[in-house]
Write an enzyme that holds these catalytic residues in place. Structure first.
Site, PDB file in Angstrom:
ATOM      1  N   ALA A  80       0.825  -1.204   0.000  1.00 35.38           N
ATOM      2  CA  ALA A  80       0.000   0.000   0.000  1.00 35.38           C
ATOM      3  C   ALA A  80       0.862   1.258   0.000  1.00 35.38           C
ATOM      4  O   ALA A  80       0.627   2.182  -0.790  1.00 35.38           O
ATOM      5  CB  ALA A  80      -0.922  -0.009   1.222  1.00 35.38           C
ATOM      6  N   GLU A 100      10.773   3.935   5.841  1.00 36.52           N
ATOM      7  CA  GLU A 100      10.756   2.478   5.681  1.00 36.52           C
ATOM      8  C   GLU A 100      11.802   1.867   6.616  1.00 36.52           C
ATOM      9  O   GLU A 100      12.972   2.253   6.573  1.00 36.52           O
ATOM     10  CB  GLU A 100      11.050   2.108   4.212  1.00 36.52           C
ATOM     11  CG  GLU A 100      11.323   0.638   3.950  1.00 36.52           C
ATOM     12  CD  GLU A 100      10.229  -0.303   4.463  1.00 36.52           C
ATOM     13  OE1 GLU A 100       9.050  -0.085   4.150  1.00 36.52           O
ATOM     14  OE2 GLU A 100      10.578  -1.265   5.200  1.00 36.52           O
ATOM     15  N   ALA A 101      11.353   0.900   7.413  1.00 40.73           N
ATOM     16  CA  ALA A 101      12.266   0.247   8.357  1.00 40.73           C
ATOM     17  C   ALA A 101      13.341  -0.571   7.645  1.00 40.73           C
ATOM     18  O   ALA A 101      14.475  -0.676   8.107  1.00 40.73           O
ATOM     19  CB  ALA A 101      11.471  -0.656   9.299  1.00 40.73           C
ATOM     20  N   HIS A 555      -1.684 -14.025   5.014  1.00 43.18           N
ATOM     21  CA  HIS A 555      -2.690 -13.053   4.605  1.00 43.18           C
ATOM     22  C   HIS A 555      -3.405 -12.393   5.784  1.00 43.18           C
ATOM     23  O   HIS A 555      -4.636 -12.333   5.804  1.00 43.18           O
ATOM     24  CB  HIS A 555      -3.751 -13.725   3.718  1.00 43.18           C
ATOM     25  CG  HIS A 555      -3.238 -14.243   2.418  1.00 43.18           C
ATOM     26  ND1 HIS A 555      -4.037 -14.958   1.533  1.00 43.18           N
ATOM     27  CD2 HIS A 555      -2.026 -14.162   1.819  1.00 43.18           C
ATOM     28  CE1 HIS A 555      -3.332 -15.286   0.461  1.00 43.18           C
ATOM     29  NE2 HIS A 555      -2.107 -14.822   0.616  1.00 43.18           N
TER      30      HIS A 555
HETATM   31  C1  LIG Z   1       5.553 -14.979   1.989  1.00 44.85           C
HETATM   32  C2  LIG Z   1       4.323 -14.244   1.539  1.00 44.85           C
HETATM   33  C3  LIG Z   1       3.636 -14.690   0.414  1.00 44.85           C
HETATM   34  C4  LIG Z   1       2.490 -14.031  -0.008  1.00 44.85           C
HETATM   35  N1  LIG Z   1       1.934 -14.375  -1.206  1.00 44.85           N
HETATM   36  C5  LIG Z   1       0.963 -13.592  -1.719  1.00 44.85           C
HETATM   37  C6  LIG Z   1       0.493 -13.798  -3.048  1.00 44.85           C
HETATM   38  O1  LIG Z   1       0.990 -14.665  -3.782  1.00 44.85           O
HETATM   39  N2  LIG Z   1      -0.509 -12.996  -3.504  1.00 44.85           N
HETATM   40  C7  LIG Z   1      -1.077 -12.018  -2.731  1.00 44.85           C
HETATM   41  O2  LIG Z   1      -1.988 -11.352  -3.186  1.00 44.85           O
HETATM   42  N3  LIG Z   1      -0.635 -11.801  -1.472  1.00 44.85           N
HETATM   43  C8  LIG Z   1       0.386 -12.539  -0.974  1.00 44.85           C
HETATM   44  N4  LIG Z   1       0.878 -12.269   0.272  1.00 44.85           N
HETATM   45  C9  LIG Z   1       0.213 -11.213   1.076  1.00 44.85           C
HETATM   46  C10 LIG Z   1       0.526  -9.817   0.586  1.00 44.85           C
HETATM   47  O3  LIG Z   1       1.876  -9.704   0.230  1.00 44.85           O
HETATM   48  C11 LIG Z   1       0.164  -8.831   1.711  1.00 44.85           C
HETATM   49  O4  LIG Z   1      -1.212  -8.942   2.002  1.00 44.85           O
HETATM   50  C12 LIG Z   1       0.457  -7.385   1.322  1.00 44.85           C
HETATM   51  O5  LIG Z   1       1.803  -7.245   0.953  1.00 44.85           O
HETATM   52  C13 LIG Z   1       0.155  -6.465   2.493  1.00 44.85           C
HETATM   53  O6  LIG Z   1       0.520  -5.151   2.152  1.00 44.85           O
HETATM   54  P1  LIG Z   1       0.663  -4.032   3.241  1.00 44.85           P
HETATM   55  O7  LIG Z   1       0.914  -2.766   2.516  1.00 44.85           O
HETATM   56  O8  LIG Z   1      -0.481  -4.121   4.164  1.00 44.85           O
HETATM   57  O9  LIG Z   1       1.948  -4.445   4.112  1.00 44.85           O
HETATM   58  P2  LIG Z   1       3.446  -4.731   3.672  1.00 44.85           P
HETATM   59  O10 LIG Z   1       3.566  -4.915   2.212  1.00 44.85           O
HETATM   60  O11 LIG Z   1       3.949  -5.817   4.546  1.00 44.85           O
HETATM   61  O12 LIG Z   1       4.203  -3.361   4.008  1.00 44.85           O
HETATM   62  C14 LIG Z   1       4.506  -2.893   5.275  1.00 44.85           C
HETATM   63  C15 LIG Z   1       5.801  -2.089   5.169  1.00 44.85           C
HETATM   64  O13 LIG Z   1       5.958  -1.292   6.317  1.00 44.85           O
HETATM   65  C16 LIG Z   1       7.279  -1.419   6.808  1.00 44.85           C
HETATM   66  N5  LIG Z   1       7.191  -1.183   8.240  1.00 44.85           N
HETATM   67  C17 LIG Z   1       6.566  -1.952   9.164  1.00 44.85           C
HETATM   68  N6  LIG Z   1       6.668  -1.398  10.388  1.00 44.85           N
HETATM   69  C18 LIG Z   1       7.366  -0.255  10.234  1.00 44.85           C
HETATM   70  C19 LIG Z   1       7.789   0.747  11.148  1.00 44.85           C
HETATM   71  N7  LIG Z   1       7.481   0.687  12.442  1.00 44.85           N
HETATM   72  N8  LIG Z   1       8.510   1.798  10.662  1.00 44.85           N
HETATM   73  C20 LIG Z   1       8.798   1.874   9.336  1.00 44.85           C
HETATM   74  N9  LIG Z   1       8.425   0.944   8.427  1.00 44.85           N
HETATM   75  C21 LIG Z   1       7.705  -0.102   8.883  1.00 44.85           C
HETATM   76  C22 LIG Z   1       7.661  -2.829   6.449  1.00 44.85           C
HETATM   77  O14 LIG Z   1       9.051  -3.018   6.464  1.00 44.85           O
HETATM   78  C23 LIG Z   1       7.038  -2.976   5.068  1.00 44.85           C
HETATM   79  O15 LIG Z   1       7.887  -2.495   4.063  1.00 44.85           O
HETATM   80  C24 LIG Z   1       2.007 -12.922   0.735  1.00 44.85           C
HETATM   81  C25 LIG Z   1       2.700 -12.473   1.846  1.00 44.85           C
HETATM   82  C26 LIG Z   1       3.857 -13.106   2.250  1.00 44.85           C
HETATM   83  C27 LIG Z   1       4.597 -12.584   3.456  1.00 44.85           C
END
Ligand SMILES: Cc1cc2nc3c(=O)[nH]c(=O)nc-3n(C[C@H](O)[C@H](O)[C@H](O)COP(=O)(O)OP(=O)(O)OC[C@H]3O[C@@H](n4cnc5c(N)ncnc54)[C@H](O)[C@@H]3O)c2cc1C
Ligand SMILES: *[C@@H]1O[C@H](CO)[C@@H](O)[C@H](O)[C@H]1NC(C)=O
Ligand SMILES: *[C@@H]1O[C@H](CO)[C@@H](O)[C@H](O)[C@H]1NC(C)=O
Ligand SMILES: *[C@@H]1O[C@H](CO)[C@@H](O)[C@H](O)[C@H]1NC(C)=O
Length: 625
Positions: A80, A100-101, A555
């Site tokens: 996101a 970004e951490a 997920h």
């Molecule tokens: C191994 C794996 C396989 C998956 N396979 C799939 C798939 O095939 N298809 C699919 O649709 N989904 C898949 N998913 C799920 C999908 O990737 C996640 O639902 C999605 O990435 C979530 O996005 P997000 O933006 O919520 O969080 P994230 O993409 O996890 O982003 C969070 C970010 O914030 C940073 N952060 C966290 N805390 C802090 C802090 N305190 N200070 C600064 N930065 C911070 C993190 O380092 C990270 O970069 C998978 C996930 C994993 C882990």
């Protein structure tokens, strides 16, 4: 350093229109790096806390962090956050700081097939679940490994890359829970806005063809992919574009994939705009607190190179730290359940159900078929060379093939409860078991597999009734949060029964002509903790197997879920935190209920939609072109 640069230039070339002109030396270097990653994974030691961020680094000991003010601060540049970085800085009048951490992703995160090995590197936060009572029983201490990406692109830089949006009714359901603007008709334009579909037979009304994020279907594995398709057709499924009009059916998997390169949020959204003058991205920056005055958020505190820094936001602080870290950060900042904060001596700012209602998808990777032939029995070097030509086996993750959707209850139209997907050769055999955190006993079981031939059927539960939580270990941001998905805990046992329905379909494949003609036969691996207690393949035995080897499919959602009522939700339908000004959460955690798919595409859609709303909130309705 030299190496990294060579690798970089190679991938860049591969990524351009001149595919496949990397020199022989470059293949060698990529292959060497793949080999190193494979060699190192077993000896890797996971961190057990975030102490690392608090240590100052000699090289940067005298770096300063000047306090500055921006319009927006984005915390986390994952799936996101990456979209927000791009879309908000389209407005030249907005200034944006993204914290970004993690660091820049390693070049090998480009290659979907090696993604699982990145779990055992510092590019994963390295969490585990708490000890589970009814699942993860074949994992050490009954704790499932719980990877989260820690780098630009976040989990989209480490995930399996499967592009599965879910069923239209999932979104109509979100809207019916009191979230105007989230029906399927409302969100479809935002799925399309992000997407650039590059494959044939896309259902044209449902896909986007000029967005920043490429979606591709890898070429078939000769004979195998076709056999899997035909077997499903024998079982009554029609071929479909599951992201189109009709989800129900069987299909070749669509991936976040730009030729051979992972189309993460970093690749699609961050990289192309990194040089914008109104954007500052700070990596290795761990946010530990949201600064709130009265009920208005005005900045954040973060650690960089062991130094405590602050940054201010005149318009909004946007949390995109993911469904695990966003709730942790909210609670550390005084926003969360009253009792939970009191327990850790944190001063309460807003009493909201942060971290409650955790929903996750679990999957069972424990059913295997063996054909009478091997596939891709090449050296790593040969496979890397094929990869630079956008060819299998390294372009998709885990040798993946096809996907199918199953509705057993027949209650809500065609909303499926179970998804099947297939890992194919060269299946990583016992490496997979080791990385998923299984016990030595089960790692041994996986050693009976042949990585060059065997395929497995993965059964995914799409709408679990079990609910868990994310809570704090302590008020110290050094500590990992506690993740308790509470799998298979619904009192009537519906989750387990539905997984068993999926098992029955997986077993039926053995009877299809398509499988017989390829000599694909069901094989069994030892389940030492079940085989001694139950008759092999009986229902109680399958229940035991499901509780033993099912794993998170990574997920997590709903820990900061949206809704109209502050007693049962954390953000409103604009994703603004209830009762707090200038603070939004924009990540997977806001989904109010799980989807019949995989959350990455939905998380991108959410960020696309909210980017537009943020622009309207601060600039008024678009007069733009
Ligand atoms: C191994 C794996 C396989 C998956 N396979 C799939 C798939 O095939 N298809 C699919 O649709 N989904 C898949 N998913 C799920 C999908 O990737 C996640 O639902 C999605 O990435 C979530 O996005 P997000 O933006 O919520 O969080 P994230 O993409 O996890 O982003 C969070 C970010 O914030 C940073 N952060 C966290 N805390 C802090 C802090 N305190 N200070 C600064 N930065 C911070 C993190 O380092 C990270 O970069 C998978 C996930 C994993 C882990
Ligand atoms: C998670 O589990 C792995 C494997 O059992 C272990 O090595 C690691 O230390 C655990 N991490 C935490 C934070 O408990
Ligand atoms: C498959 O397609 C046929 C022809 O369009 C249709 O009649 C049938 O109902 C479909 N079957 C399923 C299970 O959707
Ligand atoms: C699977 O099918 C093969 C024939 O292709 C048969 O020999 C075998 O017994 C079947 N296995 C099971 C468990 O039904």
């Amino acid at each position: 350093m030299m190496r990294l640069e060579n690798l970089l230039s190679c991938t860049l070339i591969v990524n351009s229109i001149f595919t496949g002109i990397c020199g022989y030396d470059d293949y060698n270097i990529i292959a060497e790096n793949v080999e190193k990653l494979l060699d190192n994974f077993e000896s890797y030691t996971y961190p057990t806390n975030n102490e690392f961020f608090f240590e100052s680094n000699e090289k940067t000991a005298d770096s300063t962090c000047e306090e500055k003010e921006y319009d927006f601060i984005i915390v986390g540049t994952g799936t996101a956050g990456g979209v927000l970085v791009n879309r908000l800085t389209e407005e030249e009048d907005f200034t944006v700081l993204a914290l970004e951490a993690g660091d820049e992703p390693p070049q090998l995160s480009d290659m979907l097939a090696v993604s699982i090995y990145l779990h055992r590197t510092p590019y994963n936060w390295g969490y585990n679940t708490t000890a589970q009572k009814n699942m993860c029983l074949g994992s050490r201490d009954n704790k499932c490994a719980y990877p989260r990406g820690k780098m630009l692109g976040g989990s989209s830089s480490i995930n399996f890359g499967m592009y599965v949006r879910g069923h239209r009714q999932n979104f109509d359901h979100w809207a019916s829970l009191g979230n105007p603007g989230w029906s399927y008709a409302d969100v479809l334009p935002y799925f399309k806005k992000a997407e650039h579909a590059t494959f044939d037979n896309a259902d044209r009304d449902y896909h986007g063809f000029d967005g920043p994020q490429k979606i591709s279907v890898p070429e078939d594995t000769p004979l195998l992919t076709e056999a899997l398709m035909k077997a499903h057709i024998e079982l009554g499924k029609n071929e479909t574009d599951y992201n189109g009009k009709e989800q129900d059916g069987v299909a070749r998997l669509q991936f976040f994939l730009d030729k051979n390169i992972r189309a993460s949020s970093n690749h699609a959204f961050i990289k192309p705009v990194k040089n914008r003058r109104n954007l500052e991205i700070s990596v290795n920056s761990y946010v530990t607190k949201i600064l709130i005055n009265g009920n208005t958020a005005f900045g954040v505190q973060y650690l960089k190179n062991g130094k405590e820094c602050t940054a201010k936001a005149s318009k909004e602080v946007i949390l995109s730290a993911g469904a695990i870290n966003s709730p942790q950060l909210l609670m550390l900042s005084g926003i969360g359940p009253k009792e939970e904060l009191a327990k850790h001596g944190i001063e309460l700012i807003a009493d909201l159900p942060v971290g409650k209602y955790l929903q996750d998808h679990q999957f069972f990777p424990g059913i295997f078929y063996r054909p009478k032939r091997e596939f891709y029995h090449n050296s790593i070097l040969e496979n890397v060379k094929l990869w630079t030509e956008n060819k299998r086996p390294l372009t998709p993750s885990m040798g993946q093939q096809i996907v199918s959707f199953w509705n057993f209850l027949g209650l809500e139209g065609t909303v499926p409860e179970i998804e099947l997907f297939f890992f194919g050769p060269p299946l990583i055999s016992y490496h997979l078991a080791a990385i998923l955190g299984y016990t030595d006993e089960y790692i041994e079981s996986f050693k009976t597999l042949n990585p060059y031939s065997d395929i497995n059927v993965n059964i995914e539960l799409l709408h679990p009734l079990s609910e868990g939580s994310v809570t704090l270990n302590s008020k110290d941001p050094r500590d990992f949060p506690l993740i308790d998905p509470n799998y298979f805990s619904d009192p009537k046992g519906v989750d387990l029964e539905l997984m068993y329905e999926g098992v029955k379909v997986a077993l039926k494949l053995n009877e299809t002509e398509a499988f017989k003609s390829l000599g694909l036969e069901l094989i069994s691996i030892p389940y030492p903790t079940c085989d001694s207690k139950f008759e092999k393949m009986s229902k109680p035995w399958w229940f035991c197997a499901l509780k033993t080897l099912s794993s998170t499919l990574f997920h997590p959602i709903s820990t900061t879920r949206m809704g109209p009522n502050p007693e049962t939700s954390v953000v409103n339908s604009k994703l603004k935190v209830h009762g707090i000004q200038n603070l939004r959460v924009v990540d997977a955690g806001v989904m109010p209920d799980h989807i019949s798919g995989h959350p990455n595409a939905v998380t991108v859609m959410i960020a696309e939609k909210i980017s537009d709303e943020i622009k309207v909130d601060h600039l008024g309705p678009p007069k733009r072109k």
